[in-house]
Scaffold this active site. Structure first.
Site, PDB file in Angstrom:
ATOM      1  N   ASP A  49     -65.788 -58.796  25.916  1.00  0.00           N
ATOM      2  CA  ASP A  49     -66.296 -60.164  26.345  1.00  0.00           C
ATOM      3  C   ASP A  49     -65.148 -61.478  26.082  1.00  0.00           C
ATOM      4  O   ASP A  49     -65.489 -62.470  26.783  1.00  0.00           O
ATOM      5  CB  ASP A  49     -67.639 -60.672  25.441  1.00  0.00           C
ATOM      6  N   SER A  50     -64.252 -61.126  25.698  1.00  0.00           N
ATOM      7  CA  SER A  50     -63.064 -62.402  25.804  1.00  0.00           C
ATOM      8  C   SER A  50     -62.797 -62.564  27.279  1.00  0.00           C
ATOM      9  O   SER A  50     -62.137 -63.381  27.494  1.00  0.00           O
ATOM     10  CB  SER A  50     -61.800 -61.738  25.057  1.00  0.00           C
ATOM     11  N   ASP A  88     -67.956 -54.427  25.589  1.00  0.00           N
ATOM     12  CA  ASP A  88     -68.738 -55.265  24.625  1.00  0.00           C
ATOM     13  C   ASP A  88     -70.195 -55.532  25.145  1.00  0.00           C
ATOM     14  O   ASP A  88     -70.327 -55.590  26.475  1.00  0.00           O
ATOM     15  CB  ASP A  88     -67.752 -56.427  24.642  1.00  0.00           C
ATOM     16  N   LYS A 118     -69.468 -51.817  22.316  1.00  0.00           N
ATOM     17  CA  LYS A 118     -69.130 -52.559  20.898  1.00  0.00           C
ATOM     18  C   LYS A 118     -70.096 -53.665  20.662  1.00  0.00           C
ATOM     19  O   LYS A 118     -70.550 -54.394  21.563  1.00  0.00           O
ATOM     20  CB  LYS A 118     -67.619 -53.102  21.148  1.00  0.00           C
ATOM     21  N   GLU A 120     -70.992 -56.869  17.597  1.00  0.00           N
ATOM     22  CA  GLU A 120     -70.436 -57.618  16.143  1.00  0.00           C
ATOM     23  C   GLU A 120     -71.745 -57.418  15.281  1.00  0.00           C
ATOM     24  O   GLU A 120     -72.697 -57.819  15.554  1.00  0.00           O
ATOM     25  CB  GLU A 120     -70.181 -59.095  16.844  1.00  0.00           C
ATOM     26  N   GLU A 187     -61.133 -58.196  12.593  1.00  0.00           N
ATOM     27  CA  GLU A 187     -60.644 -59.327  13.089  1.00  0.00           C
ATOM     28  C   GLU A 187     -60.391 -60.377  12.072  1.00  0.00           C
ATOM     29  O   GLU A 187     -61.200 -60.761  11.276  1.00  0.00           O
ATOM     30  CB  GLU A 187     -61.584 -59.834  14.315  1.00  0.00           C
TER      31      GLU A 187
END
Length: 276
Positions: A49-50, A88, A118, A120, A187
């Site tokens: 999602d970056s 993501d 993915k 978080e 991270e």
């Protein structure tokens, strides 16, 4: 008669199996051409999602949508024949409930053909991870610094320097691993803590700003290639410096267009000569 055997792409289970064998290689990818270039060299590609910040100029990843992730997931899948591909889940697509997470994860996998998703979160997402993995959706975890929570945590910074932070990260890693994640991104975490996570959990750790103690590494591909030169995080190494090369190429192009030296005869279509 010879038969061409098509290489099978790596699976999430194959990524897990690399723990203890050799470091795992990963990069982000958002487009078909870049995916084709990265594919032979990476174990897995993350459609991160970056992309919201890298491609769309958003200030954070919070504004990324399901539609954006699916479109770029489809693009990356068109460019791979070797690497495992993980997409993501964007902010707001899985936090509400494990059922919401399953619906959206299933949609991403169906519409892109990717190998897993993915998300978080640590202890608070363990139940969701278990719910997904037991229903056939491979999950890449993400702990430590979590960009989707940047508005709540007060910005980007390294974590694990206090006993409280370190204990939280340890608990998160254990919860994610035990819930069935095939690997976890770690991270912005100091090296001693990252080393503990790698040694103490079955799921491989994929570091980004978490030292070589991790089982593998990932970077944003545009950072690694030096496409951006206005900001360079401490954990990023530029393996190329493409920003000045791109700028010089565009400068040369503009000059030739203004001078009418481009396009030249070799770039121009002419009438075909008639045969007599």
């Amino acid at each position: 008669m010879s038969v061409t055997v098509r290489e099978k792409r790596l699976t999430p289970a194959a990524i897990t199996a690399l723990k203890g064998e050799r470091p795992i290689v990963s990069l982000t990818a958002y487009t078909t051409p870049i995916a084709k270039l990265l594919d032979p060299h990476c174990d897995f590609l993350l459609v991160g999602d970056s992309l919201g910040m890298v491609l769309y100029g958003l200030p954070t990843t919070v504004g990324v949508t399901m539609e954006m992730m699916i479109a770029h997931g489809q693009a990356v899948m068109r460019g791979v024949s070797h690497a495992c591909v993980i997409v993501d889940m964007p902010f707001g697509s899985y936090q509400e409930s494990k059922e919401q997470a399953f619906r959206n994860a299933a949609r991403i996998m169906k519409e892109t053909g990717c190998d897993g998703i993915k998300l978080e979160g640590g202890e608070e997402m363990a139940e969701t991870i278990r719910f997904l993995t037991t229903r056939g959706i491979p999950v890449l975890g993400h702990i430590g610094l979590m960009p989707q929570l940047v508005n709540a945590t007060g910005g980007y910074r390294s974590l694990g320097r206090t006993d409280e932070e370190a204990d939280k990260i340890r608990r998160d890693a254990r919860a994610v691993s035990l819930a069935g994640a095939f690997a976890m991104v770690v991270e912005g975490t100091i090296e001693p803590v990252a080393r503990e996570l790698s040694d103490g959990n079955a799921a491989p750790t994929i570091g980004i700003g978490a030292s070589p103690a991790c089982d593998g590494q990932i970077l944003v591909v545009d950072d690694m290639l030096g496409v951006f030169n206005d900001f360079k995080p401490r954990f990023v190494k530029h393996f190329a410096e493409l920003a000045p090369q791109i700028s010089k190429a565009v400068e040369d192009y503009a000059s030739e267009v203004k001078a009418r030296s481009f396009p030249g005869p070799e770039h121009t279509f002419q009438m075909k000569k008639q045969k007599i």
